[in-house]
Design a protein around this motif. Structure first.
Motif, PDB file in Angstrom:
ATOM      1  N   THR A 163       0.833  -1.208   0.000  1.00 29.19           N
ATOM      2  CA  THR A 163       0.000   0.000   0.000  1.00 29.19           C
ATOM      3  C   THR A 163       0.863   1.252   0.000  1.00 29.19           C
ATOM      4  O   THR A 163       0.621   2.210  -0.752  1.00 29.19           O
ATOM      5  CB  THR A 163      -0.933   0.016   1.224  1.00 29.19           C
ATOM      6  N   GLY A 167       1.273   3.966  -2.981  1.00 28.44           N
ATOM      7  CA  GLY A 167       1.051   5.376  -2.661  1.00 28.44           C
ATOM      8  C   GLY A 167       2.204   6.251  -3.126  1.00 28.44           C
ATOM      9  O   GLY A 167       1.992   7.371  -3.623  1.00 28.44           O
ATOM     10  N   ARG A 171       1.910   9.175  -5.860  1.00 26.81           N
ATOM     11  CA  ARG A 171       2.310  10.514  -5.422  1.00 26.81           C
ATOM     12  C   ARG A 171       3.292  11.137  -6.427  1.00 26.81           C
ATOM     13  O   ARG A 171       3.169  12.315  -6.793  1.00 26.81           O
ATOM     14  CB  ARG A 171       2.935  10.426  -4.034  1.00 26.81           C
ATOM     15  N   ALA A 195      -2.734  14.387   0.459  1.00 33.05           N
ATOM     16  CA  ALA A 195      -3.799  13.528  -0.072  1.00 33.05           C
ATOM     17  C   ALA A 195      -3.331  12.085  -0.228  1.00 33.05           C
ATOM     18  O   ALA A 195      -4.068  11.139   0.080  1.00 33.05           O
ATOM     19  CB  ALA A 195      -4.282  14.075  -1.419  1.00 33.05           C
ATOM     20  N   SER A 196      -2.087  11.899  -0.679  1.00 35.99           N
ATOM     21  CA  SER A 196      -1.584  10.539  -0.867  1.00 35.99           C
ATOM     22  C   SER A 196      -1.408   9.827   0.468  1.00 35.99           C
ATOM     23  O   SER A 196      -1.697   8.626   0.577  1.00 35.99           O
ATOM     24  CB  SER A 196      -0.254  10.567  -1.624  1.00 35.99           C
ATOM     25  N   GLY A 199      -4.746   8.777   1.665  1.00 32.01           N
ATOM     26  CA  GLY A 199      -5.167   7.603   0.904  1.00 32.01           C
ATOM     27  C   GLY A 199      -4.519   6.323   1.406  1.00 32.01           C
ATOM     28  O   GLY A 199      -5.182   5.278   1.529  1.00 32.01           O
ATOM     29  N   GLU A 200      -3.221   6.379   1.714  1.00 35.79           N
ATOM     30  CA  GLU A 200      -2.528   5.210   2.250  1.00 35.79           C
ATOM     31  C   GLU A 200      -3.130   4.792   3.592  1.00 35.79           C
ATOM     32  O   GLU A 200      -3.366   3.596   3.835  1.00 35.79           O
ATOM     33  CB  GLU A 200      -1.035   5.521   2.434  1.00 35.79           C
ATOM     34  N   ALA A 202      -6.151   5.389   4.727  1.00 37.25           N
ATOM     35  CA  ALA A 202      -7.495   4.854   4.520  1.00 37.25           C
ATOM     36  C   ALA A 202      -7.443   3.423   3.979  1.00 37.25           C
ATOM     37  O   ALA A 202      -8.207   2.555   4.417  1.00 37.25           O
ATOM     38  CB  ALA A 202      -8.271   5.759   3.565  1.00 37.25           C
ATOM     39  N   ALA A 203      -6.539   3.186   3.029  1.00 33.00           N
ATOM     40  CA  ALA A 203      -6.428   1.842   2.453  1.00 33.00           C
ATOM     41  C   ALA A 203      -5.992   0.823   3.503  1.00 33.00           C
ATOM     42  O   ALA A 203      -6.524  -0.293   3.571  1.00 33.00           O
ATOM     43  CB  ALA A 203      -5.432   1.860   1.286  1.00 33.00           C
TER      44      ALA A 203
END
Length: 456
Positions: A163, A167, A171, A195-196, A199-200, A202-203
């Motif tokens: 992940t 990311g 990025r 943002a990246s 995202g990481e 959240a994943a």
């Protein structure tokens, strides 16, 4: 050991990919930004990004220490205790991170950041926004390491490493698109970084939830136990980074002050080539430490000893083969790499790569302690050895003597770390050394059988 070996291969591959993508990001981000920005704008961005980069160390080692405790509980089969501890670790660190972010934001808003840094291309408002976004990204990245500890406990750590690797790729791609086609500035780059990282995080949260190991994000959740002792343990993990900084950066500073910038360039290029060998060790350290935490109980010492020996033997012999190949190719590499401006010095490279090989031996061995929060004696010893090495370099400096001091420091650490560790593995030092020096034919066969399809 088959299932453990498969996890080690999977974790090693994910760790290697994550490492490669991080290095690629560091290397490729420079030409990507320089192609779109002026050198002055790029330099000012680096000035703003310097402090957020150091924030990556702001967990004070608590995440590492807590992850080891989490792995211990999971390894002993205490699923409920592990899950409870994981929730406490995630929430506590998240609270601390938010507090740090609020304090940083308040300070940055109150001070003339652009004036302090002497910025000309970036306005005061842009500097503050860029700093804030990058700091938030660094803090969220540290929190994602806490989630990685949960994945380690559930034996799905490769998913977390993949992940983070994905990311990093996204990025870098987003940064390229933003500056190439939309002519964006530092603020937008900070937003992409943030943002990246979100995202990481959240994943990883989704993966943990599917693995029935979800972490609560409720900041007001009550803790079931105190985590204070893991702060002290975590601080001692930072001693390893401090000792490495003393050895590596200390050598550069001393050489620069006594022998000049040209000597620094010669020393640094040879050290960079030698340190390239250590990337193999880094690939093995992550999965070995993860498994060591899960096998820390007394009943699993034999299995842990076999795992440490097999991993150390395979990594060290691989490092040796790569080091020899680089030694042979050294003149050609330096001719191409430096444009012929720096000549390859075999003696200097030999000493520096020798230091890397001895470092590999004691660092890999020490994971049996470092993966179980029993790192204290090695941490303090490493810091003391590093301080003595810097003092020794200061007394009399040539490039060769500086490299020789680094080599001696790593040999001393072998003499310290190996006896301290093998006693936990119910082995004698002599037997352990004979075991890791044997050619890794069994390990290579195992890798061949797992990596190549049947019949090949």
């Amino acid at each position: 050991m088959t299932s453990i070996g498969q996890r080690m291969i999977s974790s090693g591959a994910a760790s290697a990919t994550s490492l490669v993508t991080r290095v690629a990001e560091q290397l490729l981000l420079i030409p990507v930004l320089l192609a779109a920005w002026s050198v002055e704008l790029f330099g000012e961005y680096l000035l703003i990004a310097a402090i957020p980069t150091y924030i990556a160390l702001s967990d004070l080692g608590v995440v590492q220490s807590g992850s080891n405790e989490l792995a211990r509980r999971a390894g002993e089969g205490d699923e409920e205790g592990a899950h409870r501890f994981f929730r406490d670790l995630v929430v506590t660190f998240l609270r601390w991170s938010l507090l740090l972010l609020v304090v940083l934001a308040a300070v940055v808003m109150a001070v003339p950041l652009a004036d302090w840094l002497g910025l000309r291309q970036i306005s005061s408002a842009e500097a503050k926004w860029t700093f804030g976004l990058l700091a938030a990204a660094a803090i969220i990245s540290q929190n994602s390491l806490a989630l990685l500890g949960g994945m380690r406990a559930r034996r799905i750590m490769p998913a977390g490493l993949w992940t983070r690797a994905i990311g990093t790729i996204l990025r870098l791609a987003a940064t390229f698109i933003a500056v190439k086609f939309f002519d964006t500035g530092p603020v937008a780059i900070g937003a992409i970084m943030l943002a990246s990282r979100i995202g990481e995080y959240a994943a990883q949260s989704v993966i943990l939830r599917r693995a029935d190991f979800a972490a609560t994000l409720n900041l007001f959740a009550r803790r079931s136990q105190k985590l204070g002792r893991y702060v002290a343990s975590g601080l001692e993990y930072l001693m390893f980074d401090l000792a490495k900084a003393l050895l590596l950066q200390g050598a550069v500073i001393i050489i620069g002050l006594t022998l000049g910038a040209v000597a620094v360039a010669v020393f640094s290029t040879h050290r960079t080539l030698a340190r390239a060998v250590s990337q193999i060790v880094q690939t093995a350290l992550v999965p070995l430490q993860a498994e060591a935490g899960l096998m820390g109980g007394a009943s699993q010492r034999t299995g842990l000893a076999r795992l440490v020996i097999a991993t150390t033997r395979l990594a060290v012999w691989t490092c040796l083969a790569v080091a020899l190949a680089l030694f042979v190719a050294g003149p050609a590499i330096f001719e191409l790499w430096t444009g012929g401006k720096i000549a390859f010095a075999p003696e200097l490279y030999g000493l520096l790569v020798g230091a890397v090989l001895f470092e590999a031996v004691w660092m890999l061995t020490a994971q049996a302690r470092m993966g179980t929060n029993r790192h204290r004696p090695i941490a303090w010893s490493f810091l003391a050895v590093a301080a003595c090495a810097v003092a020794g370099m200061s007394a009399s400096v040539t490039l060769v003597t500086a490299a020789a001091v680094l080599l001696v420091a790593e040999i001393v650490m072998c003499l310290v770390a190996i006896p301290l560790t093998v006693s936990l593995l119910d082995m004698r030092v002599g037997a352990y050394l004979r075991a890791i020096l044997r050619f890794p034919s069994e390990e290579l066969r195992f890798l061949k059988n797992r990596l190549l399809p049947s019949g090949h």
